[in-house]
Design an enzyme around this catalytic site. Sequence first.
Site, PDB file in Angstrom:
ATOM      1  N   ARG A   1       0.860  -1.205   0.000  1.00  0.00           N
ATOM      2  CA  ARG A   1       0.000   0.000   0.000  1.00  0.00           C
ATOM      3  C   ARG A   1       0.885   1.239   0.000  1.00  0.00           C
ATOM      4  O   ARG A   1       1.435   1.621   1.035  1.00  0.00           O
ATOM      5  CB  ARG A   1      -0.875  -0.008   1.261  1.00  0.00           C
ATOM      6  CG  ARG A   1      -1.858  -1.146   1.300  1.00  0.00           C
ATOM      7  CD  ARG A   1      -2.372  -1.373   2.693  1.00  0.00           C
ATOM      8  NE  ARG A   1      -1.342  -1.910   3.578  1.00  0.00           N
ATOM      9  CZ  ARG A   1      -1.488  -2.069   4.896  1.00  0.00           C
ATOM     10  NH1 ARG A   1      -2.591  -1.709   5.482  1.00  0.00           N
ATOM     11  NH2 ARG A   1      -0.513  -2.574   5.615  1.00  0.00           N
TER      12      ARG A   1
ATOM     13  N   ASP B   1       5.388 -21.861  13.363  1.00  0.00           N
ATOM     14  CA  ASP B   1       6.541 -20.948  13.314  1.00  0.00           C
ATOM     15  C   ASP B   1       7.796 -21.657  13.843  1.00  0.00           C
ATOM     16  O   ASP B   1       8.861 -21.612  13.212  1.00  0.00           O
ATOM     17  CB  ASP B   1       6.212 -19.703  14.166  1.00  0.00           C
ATOM     18  CG  ASP B   1       7.376 -18.742  14.254  1.00  0.00           C
ATOM     19  OD1 ASP B   1       7.620 -18.015  13.282  1.00  0.00           O
ATOM     20  OD2 ASP B   1       8.056 -18.734  15.304  1.00  0.00           O
TER      21      ASP B   1
ATOM     22  N   ILE C   1      19.398 -12.988  17.637  1.00  0.00           N
ATOM     23  CA  ILE C   1      20.479 -13.842  18.171  1.00  0.00           C
ATOM     24  C   ILE C   1      21.397 -14.317  17.039  1.00  0.00           C
ATOM     25  O   ILE C   1      20.936 -14.940  16.085  1.00  0.00           O
ATOM     26  CB  ILE C   1      19.904 -15.081  18.895  1.00  0.00           C
ATOM     27  CG1 ILE C   1      18.888 -14.663  19.955  1.00  0.00           C
ATOM     28  CG2 ILE C   1      21.020 -15.910  19.513  1.00  0.00           C
ATOM     29  CD1 ILE C   1      18.180 -15.830  20.619  1.00  0.00           C
TER      30      ILE C   1
ATOM     31  N   GLY D   1      15.450 -14.223  15.640  1.00  0.00           N
ATOM     32  CA  GLY D   1      15.593 -12.768  15.512  1.00  0.00           C
ATOM     33  C   GLY D   1      17.005 -12.244  15.639  1.00  0.00           C
ATOM     34  O   GLY D   1      17.852 -12.487  14.770  1.00  0.00           O
TER      35      GLY D   1
ATOM     36  N   LYS E   1      11.438 -22.880  11.892  1.00  0.00           N
ATOM     37  CA  LYS E   1      12.779 -22.578  12.408  1.00  0.00           C
ATOM     38  C   LYS E   1      13.563 -23.867  12.687  1.00  0.00           C
ATOM     39  O   LYS E   1      14.781 -23.934  12.452  1.00  0.00           O
ATOM     40  CB  LYS E   1      12.655 -21.722  13.667  1.00  0.00           C
ATOM     41  CG  LYS E   1      12.084 -20.336  13.375  1.00  0.00           C
ATOM     42  CD  LYS E   1      11.626 -19.630  14.634  1.00  0.00           C
ATOM     43  CE  LYS E   1      11.105 -18.232  14.330  1.00  0.00           C
ATOM     44  NZ  LYS E   1      10.409 -17.612  15.463  1.00  0.00           N
TER      45      LYS E   1
HETATM   46  P1  NDP Z   1       4.799  -6.901   8.277  1.00  0.00           P
HETATM   47  O1  NDP Z   1       3.479  -7.523   7.989  1.00  0.00           O
HETATM   48  O2  NDP Z   1       4.895  -5.929   9.393  1.00  0.00           O
HETATM   49  O3  NDP Z   1       5.322  -6.177   6.955  1.00  0.00           O
HETATM   50  C1  NDP Z   1       5.206  -6.743   5.677  1.00  0.00           C
HETATM   51  C2  NDP Z   1       5.615  -5.735   4.638  1.00  0.00           C
HETATM   52  O4  NDP Z   1       5.535  -6.348   3.361  1.00  0.00           O
HETATM   53  C3  NDP Z   1       4.722  -4.493   4.577  1.00  0.00           C
HETATM   54  O5  NDP Z   1       5.490  -3.349   4.379  1.00  0.00           O
HETATM   55  C4  NDP Z   1       3.826  -4.752   3.361  1.00  0.00           C
HETATM   56  O6  NDP Z   1       3.431  -3.572   2.688  1.00  0.00           O
HETATM   57  C5  NDP Z   1       4.773  -5.535   2.485  1.00  0.00           C
HETATM   58  N1  NDP Z   1       4.055  -6.400   1.541  1.00  0.00           N
HETATM   59  C6  NDP Z   1       3.153  -7.352   1.804  1.00  0.00           C
HETATM   60  N2  NDP Z   1       2.739  -7.938   0.669  1.00  0.00           N
HETATM   61  C7  NDP Z   1       3.406  -7.339  -0.337  1.00  0.00           C
HETATM   62  C8  NDP Z   1       3.406  -7.479  -1.733  1.00  0.00           C
HETATM   63  N3  NDP Z   1       2.633  -8.381  -2.350  1.00  0.00           N
HETATM   64  N4  NDP Z   1       4.209  -6.684  -2.478  1.00  0.00           N
HETATM   65  C9  NDP Z   1       5.007  -5.762  -1.888  1.00  0.00           C
HETATM   66  N5  NDP Z   1       5.057  -5.579  -0.542  1.00  0.00           N
HETATM   67  C10 NDP Z   1       4.259  -6.356   0.214  1.00  0.00           C
HETATM   68  O7  NDP Z   1       5.821  -8.112   8.464  1.00  0.00           O
HETATM   69  P2  NDP Z   1       7.097  -8.180   9.446  1.00  0.00           P
HETATM   70  O8  NDP Z   1       7.947  -6.994   9.222  1.00  0.00           O
HETATM   71  O9  NDP Z   1       6.649  -8.484  10.816  1.00  0.00           O
HETATM   72  O10 NDP Z   1       7.819  -9.514   8.930  1.00  0.00           O
HETATM   73  C11 NDP Z   1       8.537  -9.521   7.719  1.00  0.00           C
HETATM   74  C12 NDP Z   1       9.323 -10.829   7.609  1.00  0.00           C
HETATM   75  O11 NDP Z   1      10.226 -10.937   8.701  1.00  0.00           O
HETATM   76  C13 NDP Z   1       8.478 -12.106   7.659  1.00  0.00           C
HETATM   77  O12 NDP Z   1       9.060 -13.076   6.833  1.00  0.00           O
HETATM   78  C14 NDP Z   1       8.587 -12.540   9.109  1.00  0.00           C
HETATM   79  O13 NDP Z   1       8.406 -13.915   9.300  1.00  0.00           O
HETATM   80  C15 NDP Z   1      10.020 -12.151   9.395  1.00  0.00           C
HETATM   81  N6  NDP Z   1      10.318 -11.949  10.805  1.00  0.00           N
HETATM   82  C16 NDP Z   1       9.580 -11.056  11.524  1.00  0.00           C
HETATM   83  C17 NDP Z   1       9.846 -10.857  12.850  1.00  0.00           C
HETATM   84  C18 NDP Z   1       9.082  -9.877  13.666  1.00  0.00           C
HETATM   85  O14 NDP Z   1       9.360  -9.742  14.860  1.00  0.00           O
HETATM   86  N7  NDP Z   1       8.125  -9.151  13.089  1.00  0.00           N
HETATM   87  C19 NDP Z   1      10.927 -11.612  13.531  1.00  0.00           C
HETATM   88  C20 NDP Z   1      11.691 -12.478  12.661  1.00  0.00           C
HETATM   89  C21 NDP Z   1      11.368 -12.644  11.347  1.00  0.00           C
HETATM   90  P3  NDP Z   1       2.551  -2.431   3.410  1.00  0.00           P
HETATM   91  O15 NDP Z   1       3.488  -1.752   4.369  1.00  0.00           O
HETATM   92  O16 NDP Z   1       2.138  -1.561   2.315  1.00  0.00           O
HETATM   93  O17 NDP Z   1       1.446  -3.159   4.086  1.00  0.00           O
HETATM   94  N1  HSE Z   2       5.901 -14.956  15.984  1.00  0.00           N
HETATM   95  C1  HSE Z   2       7.301 -15.161  16.210  1.00  0.00           C
HETATM   96  C2  HSE Z   2       7.525 -15.373  17.699  1.00  0.00           C
HETATM   97  C3  HSE Z   2       8.075 -13.975  15.667  1.00  0.00           C
HETATM   98  O1  HSE Z   2       6.595 -15.279  18.508  1.00  0.00           O
HETATM   99  O2  HSE Z   2       8.648 -15.683  18.095  1.00  0.00           O
HETATM  100  C4  HSE Z   2       9.497 -14.299  15.370  1.00  0.00           C
HETATM  101  O3  HSE Z   2       9.659 -15.203  14.355  1.00  0.00           O
END
Ligand code: NDP
Ligand code: HSE
Length: 437
Positions: free
Chosen positions: A43, A199, A134, A132, A203
């Site tokens: 978005r 999840d 670590i 994350g 991992k």
């Molecule tokens: P979010 O849902 O917060 O963010 C996802 C982002 O991807 C948003 O900016 C969204 O856009 C964008 N997006 C989604 N679909 C599309 C698409 N089709 N095309 C382009 N952009 C897209 O996710 P997180 O940041 O929480 O997680 C991201 C990754 O990191 C995941 O793989 C997750 O498993 C991994 N991860 C997350 C952790 C956490 O603590 N959150 C910890 C460890 C790993 P928009 O902003 O416009 O919605």
């Molecule tokens: N949902 C995950 C957790 C985020 O609770 O640890 C990190 O992968």
Amino acid sequence: MRLALLGCGTVGSEVVRLLHEQSADLAARIGAPLEIAGIAVRRIGRDRGDLPVDPALFTTDPLGLIKRDDVDVVVEVVGGIEPARSWLVEALRAGKSVVTANKALLAEDGGALHDAAAEGGGDLYYEAAVAGAIPLLRPLRESLHGDRITRVTGIVNGTTNFILSAMDATGAGFAEALEEATELGYAEADPTADVEGFDAAAKAAILASLAFHSRVSAADVHREGITEVTAADVASAKAMGCTIKLLCIAARGADAAGRETVSVRVHPAMIPLTHPLASVGDAFNAVFVEAEAAGQLMFYGRGAGGAPTASAVLGDVVAVSRNRLAGVRAASESAYADLPVRPMGEALTRYHISLDVTDRPGVLAAVAGVFARHDVSIATVRQGPAGGGTAGRGEDADLVIVTHVAPDAALAATVEELRGLDIVRSVASVLRVEGEA
Ligand code: NDP
Ligand code: HSE
């Protein structure tokens, strides 16, 4: 070095912030400035607060961004299998280096990414995908390559660790603890991936692949979540000097024919309070690695959250950028051992079984006979009046049995037969026990 950032949510926005705040240090460490070439999001008009970035960098065309000639490194923090897999395969085949936090994709089809990286000659780094902040995957894929890892035991999901820690601290049931986790922002609106163990299983697959030089996918992982863990289980664990954790366990072992195999599983288990993982509370993660020469190693820290995860992502960005500047690539995937994954039934574990039985002569012998028939050795037996009171002989009694190590299939068959005995009114709980007693 020019980066294409795919995703600017919880993790991506922190990557942007850290890139901005530390740009001079990062340039000095890499030997060249790091610049964002573009940021792909879903978005474009979403309010992103005061993110320190030029709004003109945002695009809704990830593939177009990846294909640009001025992009060296692609950082993927979107998540999910498709379209992330197609994007990253495209980037890697084109020779770009990729940094991703996408554990779901790596566990589902990491092989496709590694193959594409080998084809294109770029790096594939994914430190943030497990635990994350670590630093854990780098030690497994580099530092411990002179050793032979025998077992990896981890708490790799923060949400479930928060819930189980709350149940342990307050005596709350699962539903109540989940509600608290949701209110505090630890659990997502749909907590299924966390509480059902998906999840952690993703991992576990990534950890097993690295530790045992074999391709292990999420489908190879035996998975059980924590939704069935009750306040009574937690109390029973306490009475034994244990606590309950959702563990991921990846271990070497031999199958019946003596062939080397790995077993990979995720399930709740009792561990003694003396085990290093027992004191890992709140939403923290920790991973306990056992290797033949190094002995026992423990990695501990924050397994999730925007800034901690972005720290791991940026560490990878620095590494792949340095490699590109030096014209080298990191060692490619190490999957030479190609060890088969053993079925869960052959995994060696111990059970804690809590039974409500009729209190009359011969009951203990009958119950013990079931264990003997399945070749399961009993370690301890504790019997008390039903309901945990102190009264003398009554109609019912509580029987708590802890076994020695046995194949999971034998233990499961034992429980199944116990359920069919007329002297067993109910099997109140069955939990695996891990770690030295
Ligand atoms: P979010 O849902 O917060 O963010 C996802 C982002 O991807 C948003 O900016 C969204 O856009 C964008 N997006 C989604 N679909 C599309 C698409 N089709 N095309 C382009 N952009 C897209 O996710 P997180 O940041 O929480 O997680 C991201 C990754 O990191 C995941 O793989 C997750 O498993 C991994 N991860 C997350 C952790 C956490 O603590 N959150 C910890 C460890 C790993 P928009 O902003 O416009 O919605
Ligand atoms: N949902 C995950 C957790 C985020 O609770 O640890 C990190 O992968």
